[in-house]
Design an enzyme around this catalytic site. Structure first.
Site, short mmCIF file in Angstrom:
data_model
loop_
_atom_site.label_atom_id
_atom_site.label_comp_id
_atom_site.label_asym_id
_atom_site.label_seq_id
_atom_site.Cartn_x
_atom_site.Cartn_y
_atom_site.Cartn_z
N SER A 126 0.84 -1.18 0.00
CA SER A 126 0.00 0.00 0.00
C SER A 126 0.89 1.25 0.00
O SER A 126 1.71 1.43 -0.90
CB SER A 126 -0.96 -0.03 1.20
OG SER A 126 -1.97 0.94 1.05
N ASP A 130 -8.84 -5.81 -5.24
CA ASP A 130 -8.46 -4.83 -4.24
C ASP A 130 -9.43 -3.65 -4.30
O ASP A 130 -9.53 -2.98 -5.33
CB ASP A 130 -7.03 -4.35 -4.52
CG ASP A 130 -6.45 -3.47 -3.42
OD1 ASP A 130 -7.22 -2.73 -2.78
OD2 ASP A 130 -5.23 -3.50 -3.23
N HIS A 168 -7.24 -5.90 -0.50
CA HIS A 168 -6.17 -5.01 -0.06
C HIS A 168 -5.60 -5.54 1.26
O HIS A 168 -6.08 -5.23 2.34
CB HIS A 168 -6.69 -3.59 0.13
CG HIS A 168 -5.60 -2.58 0.32
ND1 HIS A 168 -4.85 -2.11 -0.74
CD2 HIS A 168 -5.10 -1.99 1.42
CE1 HIS A 168 -3.96 -1.25 -0.30
NE2 HIS A 168 -4.08 -1.16 1.02
#
Length: 600
Positions: free
Chosen positions: A237, A492, A530
């Site tokens: 991320s 995601d 995610h």
């Protein structure tokens, strides 16, 4: 410092999860850090010819790598000052504030400290360096998550690393990380107040990586009397963005990078969040969890078997995107669209809610160019993605927190709470607009059109120059033999896999298509979200793949990803290099060898 408090990223700490599942957040870890090794390029080249470098990640390289008296050698670092001249970017130096001998997860010296900013109005960079008793002549910089603000402690796994395997620290790596130069408040990884300070913003945008790295390299020399043979960086991320920034801005300081679901084009992503927040704030536009469940179920019913197998995972996403339309789709034989497009119940979507999902799925076009030339964001893979459905899976609360939350965006933005947070991206946008763009805490973020921002356009372009990963330094990184592994979940709901596809194309444009294959490998994981997923919760030994590639020149082959979502736990799939995806052939449906990576 307790083990569990250092393995999860700030964004994931907002939703509690069982200890056995904390692996999913491992090294998307807490903050932001990274930067530059002090060894010269010639020294790095000499290290590569050292036979000990090919002995594998856990091999030590001589007596300089071991300190039997951990407590005494740890205490010797207490109060050490690192002068500003030893740090490649401007600071007032660094101070070691505490040293603590530790026995878990390995025998190591935990070093805590602060890097002092030139601008005294800016907060310090708080960092942690872990110096193992048995050093393998390797270092690993850990990246952070969200807006950071919590130290990435470096004691856990790399993102999506094997939960039962040894951590880098247990393998003998010196590990380190920082809070990226600010300390978060109650909203943890969504706290963007630091953006109002130029020094804190620059550190978050990447400077903290270099500064923390240089301090860590000084501590390595103090402890072991030697420089590392190999230097790595890993994150997911925001941490993935940081890993890509580290190797492009300071290509001589690292040998390899792991970047999972990287938010590399952070400003473009923020603008996408703005478009999403403005739509979801419209009357009747915010879909409930039941409606999100209905959309996911309808997409799965329509697309699951397009890969040759009904297993609850949509692998042939390209075909699904061509086939699936929420306005005409059916759920258990009944139209998914509510009668006449009006909201008539929890198991259908109104026209306004369908419009919301299209805003997520469709590319966003800007009326101007960002600093890197981009004119938009590619949108999210939406059909088949869990945006926070109804489920009793132990990871579902994390998925809800990282996607559409539980309450609609509004002005002022609802507060982040454990039971009723707004969409993660909406809060991110709100904090960025109020503190980073306008620097007016009372500004209504929903009034700013991200596609035509008027007087704020130039400020947004400038922020994109600061915050986004660039590819221009990758030629130098490639010349040194540097390697990058990138992986992204197809499903995601917070950072788009399509953006990673765009990054791959930028790398090819920068270094050439043929040469890029010697530099970077990009994989997509169907069903993975995610950092956490209730559909396919991925586990991959990326560190072994990277070290084999960097240190032994063994390019990744036949990579396998394991599902830890529990349906069933431990099933495997081939990890397919984009643009291929896993198609079922024959045999045990839970084993990777029953699939092949297909382009069709």
């Amino acid at each position: 410092m307790p083990y569990l408090s250092t393995t999860s990223t700030p964004e994931h700490r907002e939703a509690k999860m069982p200890r056995s599942l904390l692996r999913v957040t491992t090294a998307a870890a807490c903050a932001a850090l990274v930067a530059t090794g002090l060894a010269t390029p010639s020294a790095a080249s000499a290290d590569r010819s050292n036979p000990s470098a090919s002995a594998g990640p856990t091999a030590a390289s001589g007596p300089a790598n071991r300190s039997d008296d951990t407590q005494a050698s740890c205490a010797a670092l207490e109060g050490l000052r690192v002068p500003a001249k030893d740090i490649g970017l401007r600071t007032r130096g660094a101070t070691i504030t505490a040293t603590n001998p530790q026995d878990s997860p390995a025998s190591f010296c935990q070093v805590l400290g602060e890097i002092h900013p030139v601008d005294r109005s800016a907060p310090p960079i708080r960092f942690q360096v872990n110096l193992p008793r048995d050093w393998n002549r390797r270092t690993m910089l850990f990246g952070g998550g969200g807006y950071n603000g919590t130290i990435a402690a470096g004691v856990g796994q790399v993102p999506a690393g094997p939960v039962t395997g040894p951590t880098p620290l247990q393998q003998g790596y010196v590990t380190y990380g920082s809070d990226s130069g600010h300390q978060a408040g109650p909203a943890t990884s969504r706290d963007g107040r630091f953006l109002a300070n130029d020094g804190a913003l620059a550190n978050f945008a990447g400077d903290a990586l270099k500064k923390t790295h240089d301090v860590a390299m000084r501590l390595v020399r103090e402890r072991y009397g030697a420089a590392p043979t190999f230097r790595y960086v890993a994150g997911g991320s925001t941490g993935g963005r940081e890993a890509l920034i580290a190797v492009s801005r300071w290509p001589r300081d690292f040998d390899g990078a792991i970047a999972l679901y990287p938010a590399w084009n952070a400003v473009a992503l923020n603008l996408q969040f703005g478009a999403m927040a403005r739509q979801l704030a419209r009357p009747g536009a915010y879909p409930s969890q039941a409606k999100r469940t209905a959309l996911l179920t309808a997409a799965t019913q329509a697309c699951d078997t397009l890969d040759g197998l009904a297993d609850g995972v949509i692998s042939n996403q390209k075909a699904c995107d061509q086939r699936f339309d929420p306005a005409t789709a059916r759920l258990d034989g009944v139209p998914l669209r509510c009668p006449a497009g009006k909201d008539t119940g929890p198991n259908c979507l109104s026209d306004e809610q369908i419009r919301s999902f299209r805003v997520l799925d469709d590319p966003m076009r800007l009326g101007y160019r960002l600093a890197n030339g981009a004119r938009g964001y590619p949108g999210f893979t939406t059909w088949g993605t869990d945006f926070g459905r109804l489920s009793d899976h132990p990871l579902q609360a994390t998925v809800v927190n990282l996607t559409l939350g539980l309450v609609a965006p509004a002005s002022p933005m609802p507060p982040v709470t454990a039971t009723a947070s707004p969409p993660y991206g909406a809060t991110f946008w709100d904090e960025w607009v109020r503190y980073g763009v306008t620097r007016d805490a009372g500004f209504d973020s929903l009034s700013l059109d991200p596609t035509h921002p008027g007087t704020w356009r130039q400020r947004i372009v400038e922020l994109s120059r600061l915050q986004e990963a660039d590819t221009r330094g990758l030629r130098a990184f490639a010349r040194r033999g540097g390697k990058i592994l990138v992986a992204h979940g197809v499903h995601d709901g917070l950072v788009s896999n399509r953006a990673s596809q765009d990054y791959l194309q930028r790398v090819r444009d920068e270094v050439g298509t043929k040469r890029s294959h010697d530099l970077i490998r990009y994989y997509e994981i169907p069903g993975y979200g995610h950092a956490a997923s209730t559909v396919f919760n991925a586990e991959w030994d990326s560190l072994r793949a990277l070290t084999d590639w960097v240190e032994r020149d063994r390019a990744p082959r036949a990579q396998v990803v394991t599902d830890r979502a529990g349906e069933p736990d431990g099933r495997t799939r081939p990890l397919c290099e984009f643009p291929t995806w896993p198609r079922y052939d024959s045999g045990d449906v839970n084993r990777a060898e029953s699939f092949r990576c297909s382009r069709g």
